[in-house]
Write a protein that holds these residues in place. Structure first.
Motif, PDB file in Angstrom:
ATOM      1  N   UNK A   1       0.832  -1.209   0.000  1.00 39.32           N
ATOM      2  CA  UNK A   1       0.000   0.000   0.000  1.00 39.32           C
ATOM      3  C   UNK A   1       0.865   1.259   0.000  1.00 39.32           C
ATOM      4  N   UNK A   2       1.981   1.204   0.716  1.00 41.02           N
ATOM      5  CA  UNK A   2       2.893   2.359   0.746  1.00 41.02           C
ATOM      6  C   UNK A   2       3.494   2.624  -0.625  1.00 41.02           C
ATOM      7  N   UNK A   3       3.864   1.548  -1.320  1.00 41.85           N
ATOM      8  CA  UNK A   3       4.417   1.691  -2.671  1.00 41.85           C
ATOM      9  C   UNK A   3       3.375   2.301  -3.603  1.00 41.85           C
ATOM     10  N   UNK A   4       2.157   1.774  -3.537  1.00 36.94           N
ATOM     11  CA  UNK A   4       1.087   2.300  -4.391  1.00 36.94           C
ATOM     12  C   UNK A   4       0.852   3.785  -4.116  1.00 36.94           C
ATOM     13  N   UNK A   5       0.929   4.163  -2.854  1.00 38.30           N
ATOM     14  CA  UNK A   5       0.716   5.566  -2.484  1.00 38.30           C
ATOM     15  C   UNK A   5       1.858   6.429  -3.014  1.00 38.30           C
ATOM     16  N   UNK A   6       3.109   5.969  -2.878  1.00 38.52           N
ATOM     17  CA  UNK A   6       4.249   6.751  -3.379  1.00 38.52           C
ATOM     18  C   UNK A   6       4.198   6.900  -4.896  1.00 38.52           C
ATOM     19  N   UNK A   7       3.837   5.839  -5.590  1.00 37.16           N
ATOM     20  CA  UNK A   7       3.744   5.899  -7.046  1.00 37.16           C
ATOM     21  C   UNK A   7       2.654   6.880  -7.479  1.00 37.16           C
ATOM     22  N   UNK A   8       1.521   6.853  -6.773  1.00 39.16           N
ATOM     23  CA  UNK A   8       0.427   7.777  -7.102  1.00 39.16           C
ATOM     24  C   UNK A   8       0.848   9.229  -6.864  1.00 39.16           C
ATOM     25  N   UNK A   9       1.549   9.469  -5.753  1.00 37.25           N
ATOM     26  CA  UNK A   9       1.974  10.832  -5.420  1.00 37.25           C
ATOM     27  C   UNK A   9       3.078  11.330  -6.360  1.00 37.25           C
ATOM     28  N   UNK A  10       3.815  10.405  -6.976  1.00 35.61           N
ATOM     29  CA  UNK A  10       4.895  10.802  -7.882  1.00 35.61           C
ATOM     30  C   UNK A  10       4.366  11.427  -9.165  1.00 35.61           C
ATOM     31  N   UNK A  11       3.130  11.095  -9.543  1.00 36.37           N
ATOM     32  CA  UNK A  11       2.462  11.694 -10.716  1.00 36.37           C
ATOM     33  C   UNK A  11       3.198  11.378 -12.026  1.00 36.37           C
ATOM     34  N   UNK A  12       3.565  10.118 -12.199  1.00 36.23           N
ATOM     35  CA  UNK A  12       4.178   9.710 -13.458  1.00 36.23           C
ATOM     36  C   UNK A  12       3.141   9.794 -14.586  1.00 36.23           C
ATOM     37  N   UNK A  13       3.537  10.287 -15.762  1.00 34.16           N
ATOM     38  CA  UNK A  13       2.588  10.315 -16.888  1.00 34.16           C
ATOM     39  C   UNK A  13       2.266   8.906 -17.375  1.00 34.16           C
ATOM     40  N   UNK A  14       3.263   8.022 -17.323  1.00 36.20           N
ATOM     41  CA  UNK A  14       3.124   6.591 -17.625  1.00 36.20           C
ATOM     42  C   UNK A  14       4.158   5.873 -16.755  1.00 36.20           C
TER      43      UNK A  14
END
Length: 258
Positions: free
Chosen positions: A66-79
């Protein structure tokens, strides 16, 4: 009409109480798995410690996911991109060992910088996203953005008197990725704002920049302000690794091969 005299057993009362406590503590894996694992423990004759260890291990893994998913979401990668997806054979010049070594992420711990220099379509954004995504997987807070987005966001915040608060968004992450520096001209005001980000992150946080311009052409990016450009490069390159990629645009590959 008969009266239902069924009374919950002490075991059921304890189970219901445990469920309520696990829900209150937001231990979702334990809540979902403590009963099935208890049955498995009985069949396999686990000790109480083994049973508890399995539950705690599962909860820890679920929480990390869940922490990884949250960090990835907050990073705002375009893809999302990975190193495995990168086509090493396409560029005519690329230092593969240098790039693979960057994925050890030592530069983040050292609060250093990585600058990818290449023409369009050679994978510099791909590699920057893959690096930043790897950082997310390893626990680092990351933000991905473009040079133009930074300038537009900070200009709007300054006009509203919220510049300091908005600056923190770009200063707090352990790793900031600034994509597409040099693709569009930057006026003096925009150059000053971008300089603030790079200057304040100097020796405080890691930075990845992608650009299509060699360093000697950077004054053209920053409104031909050689003084500002010199000061910016002095900070940026003090703890930096430059990755140069050469070749033809991958987006033209099909046309070239046809």
């Amino acid at each position: 009409m008969g009266i239902d005299r069924r009374v919950a057993s002490p075991e059921q009362i304890s189970t219901d109480a445990l469920r309520a406590q696990l829900e209150f503590l937001k231990l979702s894996y334990l809540l979902e798995r403590f009963e099935p694992l208890a049955q498995e423990a009985g069949v396999e004759q686990w000790s109480h410690v083994d049973y508890l260890a399995r539950l705690i291990e599962g909860e820890a893994h679920a929480r990390e996911d869940r922490s990884i998913q949250r960090r990835v979401a907050l990073a705002r990668f375009p893809v999302l991109k990975t190193l495995d997806q990168f086509e090493w054979n396409w560029p005519t010049k690329i230092n593969r060992p240098q790039i693979q070594n960057l994925f050890r992420l030592r530069f983040i711990e050292d609060k250093g910088n990585v600058i990818f220099i290449a023409n369009v379509g050679l994978g510099k954004s791909h590699l920057s996203i893959a690096l930043a995504h790897t950082a997310c997987l390893r626990g680092y807070p990351v933000l991905f953005t473009t040079a133009v987005d930074i300038i537009n966001t900070l200009s709007a915040a300054q006009a509203q008197g919220n510049l300091k608060r908005e600056l923190r968004k770009y200063l707090q992450p352990k790793l900031l990725v600034v994509d597409e520096l040099g693709y569009l001209p930057i006026d003096k005001h925009g150059a000053d704002l971008l300089f603030q980000i790079i200057s304040e992150r100097y020796e405080h946080g890691a930075l990845i920049i992608t650009t299509n311009r060699a360093y000697k052409h950077w004054p053209e990016i920053f409104n031909h302000d050689s003084t500002l450009t010199s000061a910016l490069l002095d900070r940026l390159l003090h703890h930096a690794e430059t990755v140069v990629i050469e070749g033809k645009s991958y987006r033209m590959k099909e046309q070239i091969e046809a």
